[in-house]
Design an enzyme around this catalytic site. Structure first.
Site, PDB file in Angstrom:
ATOM      1  N   ARG A  13       0.444  -1.163   0.270  1.00 53.70           N
ATOM      2  CA  ARG A  13      -0.034   0.230   0.059  1.00 53.70           C
ATOM      3  C   ARG A  13       0.950   1.066   0.220  1.00 53.70           C
ATOM      4  O   ARG A  13       0.286   2.544  -0.120  1.00 53.70           O
ATOM      5  CB  ARG A  13      -1.184   0.338   1.125  1.00 53.70           C
ATOM      6  CG  ARG A  13      -1.616   1.113   1.686  1.00 53.70           C
ATOM      7  CD  ARG A  13      -2.842   0.973   2.141  1.00 53.70           C
ATOM      8  NE  ARG A  13      -2.796   0.936   3.231  1.00 53.70           N
ATOM      9  CZ  ARG A  13      -3.526   1.321   4.045  1.00 53.70           C
ATOM     10  NH1 ARG A  13      -5.111   1.905   4.464  1.00 53.70           N
ATOM     11  NH2 ARG A  13      -2.957   1.394   5.545  1.00 53.70           N
ATOM     12  N   LEU A  71      -7.314   5.320   0.980  1.00 48.57           N
ATOM     13  CA  LEU A  71      -7.010   4.199   0.798  1.00 48.57           C
ATOM     14  C   LEU A  71      -7.392   3.646   1.929  1.00 48.57           C
ATOM     15  O   LEU A  71      -7.639   3.909   3.000  1.00 48.57           O
ATOM     16  CB  LEU A  71      -5.660   4.196   0.956  1.00 48.57           C
ATOM     17  CG  LEU A  71      -4.422   4.582  -0.572  1.00 48.57           C
ATOM     18  CD1 LEU A  71      -3.224   4.357   0.246  1.00 48.57           C
ATOM     19  CD2 LEU A  71      -4.197   3.249  -0.782  1.00 48.57           C
ATOM     20  N   SER A  72      -8.340   1.762   1.245  1.00 46.41           N
ATOM     21  CA  SER A  72      -9.065   1.275   2.235  1.00 46.41           C
ATOM     22  C   SER A  72      -8.420   0.554   3.172  1.00 46.41           C
ATOM     23  O   SER A  72      -6.931   0.934   3.062  1.00 46.41           O
ATOM     24  CB  SER A  72     -10.961   0.172   1.530  1.00 46.41           C
ATOM     25  OG  SER A  72     -10.874   1.464   0.514  1.00 46.41           O
ATOM     26  N   MET A  73      -9.132  -0.084   4.203  1.00 45.99           N
ATOM     27  CA  MET A  73      -8.629  -0.891   5.092  1.00 45.99           C
ATOM     28  C   MET A  73      -7.836  -2.083   3.945  1.00 45.99           C
ATOM     29  O   MET A  73      -8.935  -2.542   3.450  1.00 45.99           O
ATOM     30  CB  MET A  73      -9.413  -1.081   6.773  1.00 45.99           C
ATOM     31  CG  MET A  73      -9.634  -0.505   7.454  1.00 45.99           C
ATOM     32  SD  MET A  73     -10.926  -0.751   8.739  1.00 45.99           S
ATOM     33  CE  MET A  73     -10.693  -2.102   9.444  1.00 45.99           C
ATOM     34  N   PRO A  74      -6.664  -2.571   4.595  1.00 51.52           N
ATOM     35  CA  PRO A  74      -6.082  -3.611   3.747  1.00 51.52           C
ATOM     36  C   PRO A  74      -7.440  -5.116   3.980  1.00 51.52           C
ATOM     37  O   PRO A  74      -7.794  -6.226   3.422  1.00 51.52           O
ATOM     38  CB  PRO A  74      -5.565  -4.033   4.693  1.00 51.52           C
ATOM     39  CG  PRO A  74      -4.081  -3.015   4.749  1.00 51.52           C
ATOM     40  CD  PRO A  74      -5.429  -2.013   5.392  1.00 51.52           C
TER      41      PRO A  74
END
Length: 360
Positions: A13, A71-74
């Site tokens: 990320r 950027l979303s939570m992995p």
């Protein structure tokens, strides 16, 4: 089945996090994280399993207002991509390029051809630079994701990185029979859900809900904005009453309650405000999604009270509708979100419980 957490190690990320973003580091407003000011903190926060906001107010503000890209939570990204489960050499349509990270993750799969649509030209340009720098070359389109991208059809998979209030017909039309659509579904009330749909030969799509997912809405699907006071000040005379139902129960209930209420009380959005630290008081608002001037209702929780004050105005008794929907969920035995499904046709979205014939 792909182990997406292993893919994250190959496509980290950090390659797609901008030099400045905002993150929740504790009580108070989101913290501004600047790589030039503190590179160690920047790297540490990027590595956390939490969302990173990279845009506010469609790029017109920094750190305040409506968050419009992240950027979303992995772990959530892994959940969505596991539901999508692209096969080698699939054509994938991604709605919402954002930072470019999920386009890169999908492009890293053998032979997978990705078309990613982003409505914001500046976001698309930044994502293109990051993708090129990381060695990935998906097809990037600037446009309204609700329209898909017909020249690239038919697609085997459609993956939305932004929530929708309804599944656009264009996505179904551009997906081959047997193809899969995975999206955050947020029809209005409360939090959103994950839905996975299979496209049928007759142009419909059917599938089940898989869990909760509170994503930012596709721009063309956003409801009217504003704080609840705008509805109150629009001139509708309010009527007062009382309820014995604690509004916090609805707020804290499983996401299946939000889906049931959104289905049985259509055309509304909700807001919840709570003062945990001092008074313990809370207010649940139910607002006409078309904006101020429409119906609204508010319920005030006060610790120690046996009943709670209700105020509402307009041509709908919205609180009674919400109470009835919540009671229906209880009568069904508090069903989990995975017991619900949806059938989508060009004419309607139909929510069902356990079986497509058992329509909610």
């Amino acid at each position: 089945m792909i182990d997406w957490h292993e893919v994250f190690e190959q496509v980290p990320r950090s390659l797609f996090a901008p030099p400045v973003f905002w993150a929740d580091l504790g009580p108070g407003p989101w913290a501004r994280i600047d790589r030039d000011a503190d590179s160690a903190l920047w790297a540490e926060v990027v590595a956390r399993d939490q969302p990173l906001v990279i845009q506010f107010e469609d790029g017109h503000a920094e750190g305040t207002g409506l968050a419009t890209s992240s950027l979303s939570m992995p772990t959530v990204v892994a959940e969505f991509l596991s539901r999508l489960d692209p096969l080698p050499h699939d054509r994938v349509l991604e709605i919402g390029t954002g930072s470019g990270w999920t386009a890169a993750l999908l492009s890293s799969r053998p032979g997978v051809k990705v078309t990613s649509v982003e409505v914001d030209p500046d976001m698309a340009a930044q994502a293109a630079k990051r993708l090129k720098g990381a060695g990935f070359h998906p097809r990037l389109i600037v446009g309204d994701g609700a329209e898909g991208w017909p020249p690239g059809a038919p697609y085997d998979r459609v993956h939305a990185t932004c929530a929708v209030t309804s599944i656009p017909n264009a996505w179904i039309e551009q997906t081959r029979p047997g193809g899969v659509i995975v999206a955050p579904y947020s029809p209005g009330f409360g939090c959103g859900t994950i839905v996975r749909l299979d496209v049928l030969p007759d142009g419909a799509a059917i599938g089940r809900f898989c869990g909760s997912a509170d994503y930012m809405l596709l721009r063309s699907h956003r409801p009217a904005g504003g704080r609840p006071r705008a509805w109150v000040d629009a001139g509708r005379k309010a009527a007062g009453s009382a309820t014995r139902l604690d509004p916090r129960l609805i707020r804290s209930a499983p996401v299946s309650v939000d889906l049931v209420i959104a289905t049985l009380v259509p055309g509304v959005v909700s807001r919840f405000y709570e003062d945990i630290e001092q008074t313990g008081e809370a207010t649940l608002w139910v607002l006409d999604a078309r904006g101020p001037g429409g119906a609204w209702a508010s319920v005030d929780y006060v610790p120690g009270h046996e009943t709670y004050r209700v105020e509402q105005a307009g041509d709908r008794a919205l609180w009674e509708e919400v109470e009835d929907a919540y009671a229906q969920w209880l009568k069904w035995g508090r069903p989990d979100i995975t017991r619900f499904g949806m059938t989508v046709t060009p004419q309607a979205h139909t929510i069902w419980l356990d079986d497509p014939s058992n329509i909610v």
